[in-house]
Design a protein around this motif. Structure first.
Motif, PDB file in Angstrom:
ATOM      1  N   PRO A 121      39.093  40.780 -68.608  1.00 21.65           N
ATOM      2  CA  PRO A 121      39.541  41.418 -67.360  1.00 21.65           C
ATOM      3  C   PRO A 121      38.634  41.085 -66.186  1.00 21.65           C
ATOM      4  O   PRO A 121      37.424  40.909 -66.341  1.00 21.65           O
ATOM      5  CB  PRO A 121      39.482  42.913 -67.694  1.00 21.65           C
ATOM      6  N   ASP A 122      39.236  41.001 -65.013  1.00 25.64           N
ATOM      7  CA  ASP A 122      38.469  40.832 -63.776  1.00 25.64           C
ATOM      8  C   ASP A 122      38.071  42.177 -63.173  1.00 25.64           C
ATOM      9  O   ASP A 122      37.263  42.239 -62.253  1.00 25.64           O
ATOM     10  CB  ASP A 122      39.288  40.057 -62.742  1.00 25.64           C
ATOM     11  N   ARG A 123      38.677  43.257 -63.700  1.00 21.81           N
ATOM     12  CA  ARG A 123      38.370  44.598 -63.202  1.00 21.81           C
ATOM     13  C   ARG A 123      38.371  45.571 -64.366  1.00 21.81           C
ATOM     14  O   ARG A 123      39.258  45.537 -65.224  1.00 21.81           O
ATOM     15  CB  ARG A 123      39.386  45.035 -62.142  1.00 21.81           C
ATOM     16  N   VAL A 124      37.363  46.443 -64.390  1.00 26.77           N
ATOM     17  CA  VAL A 124      37.280  47.499 -65.396  1.00 26.77           C
ATOM     18  C   VAL A 124      37.026  48.812 -64.665  1.00 26.77           C
ATOM     19  O   VAL A 124      36.014  48.970 -63.967  1.00 26.77           O
ATOM     20  CB  VAL A 124      36.143  47.230 -66.406  1.00 26.77           C
ATOM     21  N   ASP A 125      37.945  49.764 -64.818  1.00 28.48           N
ATOM     22  CA  ASP A 125      37.783  51.066 -64.175  1.00 28.48           C
ATOM     23  C   ASP A 125      36.776  51.910 -64.942  1.00 28.48           C
ATOM     24  O   ASP A 125      36.748  51.923 -66.177  1.00 28.48           O
ATOM     25  CB  ASP A 125      39.123  51.791 -64.105  1.00 28.48           C
ATOM     26  N   SER A 151      34.825  60.722 -56.725  1.00 32.54           N
ATOM     27  CA  SER A 151      34.975  59.326 -56.299  1.00 32.54           C
ATOM     28  C   SER A 151      35.637  58.510 -57.388  1.00 32.54           C
ATOM     29  O   SER A 151      35.709  58.918 -58.551  1.00 32.54           O
ATOM     30  CB  SER A 151      33.604  58.715 -55.973  1.00 32.54           C
ATOM     31  N   GLN A 152      36.112  57.356 -56.992  1.00 33.32           N
ATOM     32  CA  GLN A 152      36.654  56.366 -57.924  1.00 33.32           C
ATOM     33  C   GLN A 152      35.652  55.219 -58.026  1.00 33.32           C
ATOM     34  O   GLN A 152      35.076  54.796 -57.016  1.00 33.32           O
ATOM     35  CB  GLN A 152      37.999  55.837 -57.425  1.00 33.32           C
ATOM     36  N   ASN A 153      35.419  54.706 -59.230  1.00 32.68           N
ATOM     37  CA  ASN A 153      34.466  53.625 -59.436  1.00 32.68           C
ATOM     38  C   ASN A 153      35.048  52.584 -60.382  1.00 32.68           C
ATOM     39  O   ASN A 153      35.725  52.924 -61.358  1.00 32.68           O
ATOM     40  CB  ASN A 153      33.161  54.169 -60.037  1.00 32.68           C
ATOM     41  N   TYR A 154      34.774  51.346 -60.069  1.00 34.80           N
ATOM     42  CA  TYR A 154      35.203  50.284 -60.972  1.00 34.80           C
ATOM     43  C   TYR A 154      34.257  49.093 -60.869  1.00 34.80           C
ATOM     44  O   TYR A 154      33.458  48.968 -59.941  1.00 34.80           O
ATOM     45  CB  TYR A 154      36.653  49.862 -60.723  1.00 34.80           C
ATOM     46  N   ILE A 155      34.346  48.219 -61.861  1.00 31.92           N
ATOM     47  CA  ILE A 155      33.562  46.994 -61.925  1.00 31.92           C
ATOM     48  C   ILE A 155      34.480  45.809 -61.645  1.00 31.92           C
ATOM     49  O   ILE A 155      35.566  45.711 -62.227  1.00 31.92           O
ATOM     50  CB  ILE A 155      32.909  46.811 -63.307  1.00 31.92           C
ATOM     51  N   ARG A 156      34.059  44.949 -60.749  1.00 32.68           N
ATOM     52  CA  ARG A 156      34.737  43.674 -60.538  1.00 32.68           C
ATOM     53  C   ARG A 156      33.884  42.555 -61.123  1.00 32.68           C
ATOM     54  O   ARG A 156      32.659  42.532 -60.951  1.00 32.68           O
ATOM     55  CB  ARG A 156      34.936  43.398 -59.041  1.00 32.68           C
ATOM     56  N   TYR A 157      34.528  41.628 -61.806  1.00 30.86           N
ATOM     57  CA  TYR A 157      33.862  40.428 -62.309  1.00 30.86           C
ATOM     58  C   TYR A 157      34.322  39.250 -61.455  1.00 30.86           C
ATOM     59  O   TYR A 157      35.516  38.955 -61.383  1.00 30.86           O
ATOM     60  CB  TYR A 157      34.203  40.189 -63.776  1.00 30.86           C
ATOM     61  N   GLU A 158      33.364  38.594 -60.810  1.00 26.61           N
ATOM     62  CA  GLU A 158      33.682  37.544 -59.856  1.00 26.61           C
ATOM     63  C   GLU A 158      32.933  36.262 -60.213  1.00 26.61           C
ATOM     64  O   GLU A 158      31.848  36.316 -60.804  1.00 26.61           O
ATOM     65  CB  GLU A 158      33.290  37.992 -58.444  1.00 26.61           C
ATOM     66  N   PRO A 159      33.489  35.109 -59.857  1.00 23.66           N
ATOM     67  CA  PRO A 159      32.766  33.862 -60.127  1.00 23.66           C
ATOM     68  C   PRO A 159      31.445  33.807 -59.377  1.00 23.66           C
ATOM     69  O   PRO A 159      31.305  34.369 -58.286  1.00 23.66           O
ATOM     70  CB  PRO A 159      33.738  32.778 -59.642  1.00 23.66           C
ATOM     71  N   ILE A 160      30.476  33.123 -59.970  1.00 22.12           N
ATOM     72  CA  ILE A 160      29.139  33.032 -59.382  1.00 22.12           C
ATOM     73  C   ILE A 160      29.125  32.114 -58.169  1.00 22.12           C
ATOM     74  O   ILE A 160      28.511  32.409 -57.152  1.00 22.12           O
ATOM     75  CB  ILE A 160      28.132  32.547 -60.444  1.00 22.12           C
TER      76      ILE A 160
END
Length: 502
Positions: A123-127, A136-145
């Motif tokens: 996944p590119d996003r994990v809540d 609040s709402q929080n999530y993780i984004r995975y992005e290219p370096i």
């Protein structure tokens, strides 16, 4: 043999200087091709192309599924060119044609296939769970370096190229690759294949040239975000120094002096075959080779006899013959390195039980080849240089031990921690030994089996980070935390602002 060029910004080109260098068949000494010799200007041009392709191009913005489709197109093209790739790999590196057909080309294919799967599935996003303080709402984004450079060694050029390019591309990065000068042919052929796959210009760039100029630029240039290097620990230290100038991410897969432990409950015939496979596959030119065989004293004499008997049956010869077990080493220079260590072993330990020189029955057309026989030293003290330093050739040190605790202590008495093995008829006992070995991989009743699905890398001075597996994909992605405090939630949900009295 076909002409080869550098691949920069989606186009094939000669080196800016016009210089070339020759590559040779280490089995015959005959020249295979003249290759363009990239310099610092070429490296900078490739990095700038990769930077532009990342910052302005479509590649990092594409979905994982779209990138996966491009990687699978590369797989199709590799399979179409598999015979040519295998021939180039064997001729240029000295690895056997059997290895090239059965391991090198399929290994490159499986790497691209695995990372295509990662692009689709990871996944590119994990809540994350919401926070009540404040709500609040929080999530993780995975992005290219960003721009990722890869510098690879001469022992497995095609597989290593795939290990560097495939995860970088799958994660949305752009790539610049430098193969080793001794073995650039298959990487330059891969460039032609990637060009057929019709990726956006600048996404992949491949340069042949010296590490002292091209490699140092790839590791130090401020436009580069990550450098991945496979090679010696000595050069790995230099890569770290260069990368530290801009604090860029590094992945280092470095040297090894791995221990293959033979316990007294092992099937001796099978274990002997496993120790020889662990040491002499590809002439010992494998970073994780089990070049220290630790053998329990109760079976020591019988096991030594089996090793020597089987080692004397290994066929050393023309790498292009399907009946050859070990081809030439990569160069005459590598033979000279092995000879220096064998002389040191004779001084430290005594005469080897077998090997110790070139084969004496080679046909005339191989008389200038870089051949060396499988060599076994027995009763080696683990403090000896031949037991502590990486030789990168067909030299095995056999070391006796009494207890499992002693075996673990000897195995861990090394600056390296890349891999190891345990040969035993008792899996529970073997796992207990493996759990205490400070290495990144341990094979039980096997050796050398590496899969793209399983992480690979080392402890201690054998490296930083992991390649392959899910870890080898995620290491090419940045992690971003996003916190959302709804603006409509009112002042009460921003109570912390009051700390400043505002």
């Amino acid at each position: 043999m076909a002409d080869y060029q550098l691949f920069i910004d989606g186009a094939f080109t000669d080196a800016a200087s016009g210089e070339t260098f020759a590559t040779y068949n280490p089995g015959t000494g005959q020249k295979l091709a003249d290759l363009p010799k990239a310099g610092r200007d070429d490296a900078i041009r490739a990095i700038e192309a990769a930077r532009k392709a990342f910052d302005e191009g479509p590649w990092p913005k594409m979905s994982g599924a779209e990138r996966a489709a491009k990687l699978r197109r590369i797989v199709e093209l590799i399979n179409q060119h598999s015979a040519e790739l295998a021939e180039l790999e064997a001729l240029d590196s000295g690895g056997t044609i059997l290895k090239a057909q059965m391991a090198d080309v399929p290994g490159a294919v499986s790497a691209f296939e695995w990372f295509a799967r990662m692009a689709e599935e990871r996944p590119d996003r994990v809540d994350l769970e919401g926070s009540p303080f404040p709500v609040s709402q929080n999530y993780i984004r995975y992005e290219p370096i960003g721009v990722c450079t890869g510098i690879i060694p001469w022992n497995f050029p095609l597989i290593m190229a795939a290990w560097k390019i495939a995860p970088a591309l799958a994660a949305g990065n752009t790539s610049v690759l430098k193969p080793a000068s001794l073995t650039s042919l298959s990487a330059l052929k891969l460039a032609q294949i990637i060009a057929e796959a019709d990726l956006p210009p600048g996404v992949v760039n491949i340069l042949a040239g010296p590490g002292g100029t091209v490699g140092e630029e790839l590791a130090s240039n401020p436009l580069v975000d990550k450098t991945a290097f496979t090679g010696s620990t000595e050069v790995g230290r230099r890569i770290m120094q260069l990368a530290s100038g801009t604090v860029k991410a590094v992945t280092l897969e470095l040297g090894g002096k791995s221990a293959n432990i033979v316990l007294d409950d092992a099937d001796l015939d099978l274990a002997a075959a496993g120790v020889l496979w662990g040491t002499f596959f590809h002439g010992g030119q494998v970073c994780e080779s089990g070049t220290r065989a630790l053998v329990q004293r109760g079976i020591y004499d019988e096991f030594i006899s089996l090793l020597v008997e089987k080692a004397n049956n290994i066929v050393v010869g023309d790498q292009m013959e399907m009946t050859t077990n070990i081809g030439p080493l990569v160069s005459r220079g590598q033979v000279e390195t092995v000879e220096r260590y064998v002389k040191l072993g004779r001084d430290e330990v005594g005469e080897p039980l077998c090997g110790g020189g070139a084969p004496d029955n080679l046909p005339d057309h191989l008389d200038k080849g870089a051949f060396y026989r499988p060599t076994i030293f027995a009763d080696v003290d683990n403090k000896a240089k031949i037991a502590q330093e990486e030789i990168f050739g067909p030299v095995l040190c056999v070391i006796p031990f009494d207890t499992d605790d002693e075996a673990v202590a000897i195995a861990n008495d090394s600056i390296y921690g890349l891999a190891g093995g345990v040969q035993s008829g008792n899996i529970e006992r073997a796992e207990a030994v493996a759990a205490r070995m400070r290495t990144g991989t341990v094979w039980i009743n096997d050796y050398h089996l590496i899969s793209p699905e399983r992480p690979f890398g080392g402890y201690k001075q054998s490296g930083i980070g992991r390649e392959l597996g899910t870890q080898g994909y995620d290491i090419y992605r940045q992690v971003k935390h996003v916190h959302i405090n709804p603006e409509t939630s009112g002042r009460d949900n921003h109570f912390h602002y009051g700390v400043l009295g505002v």
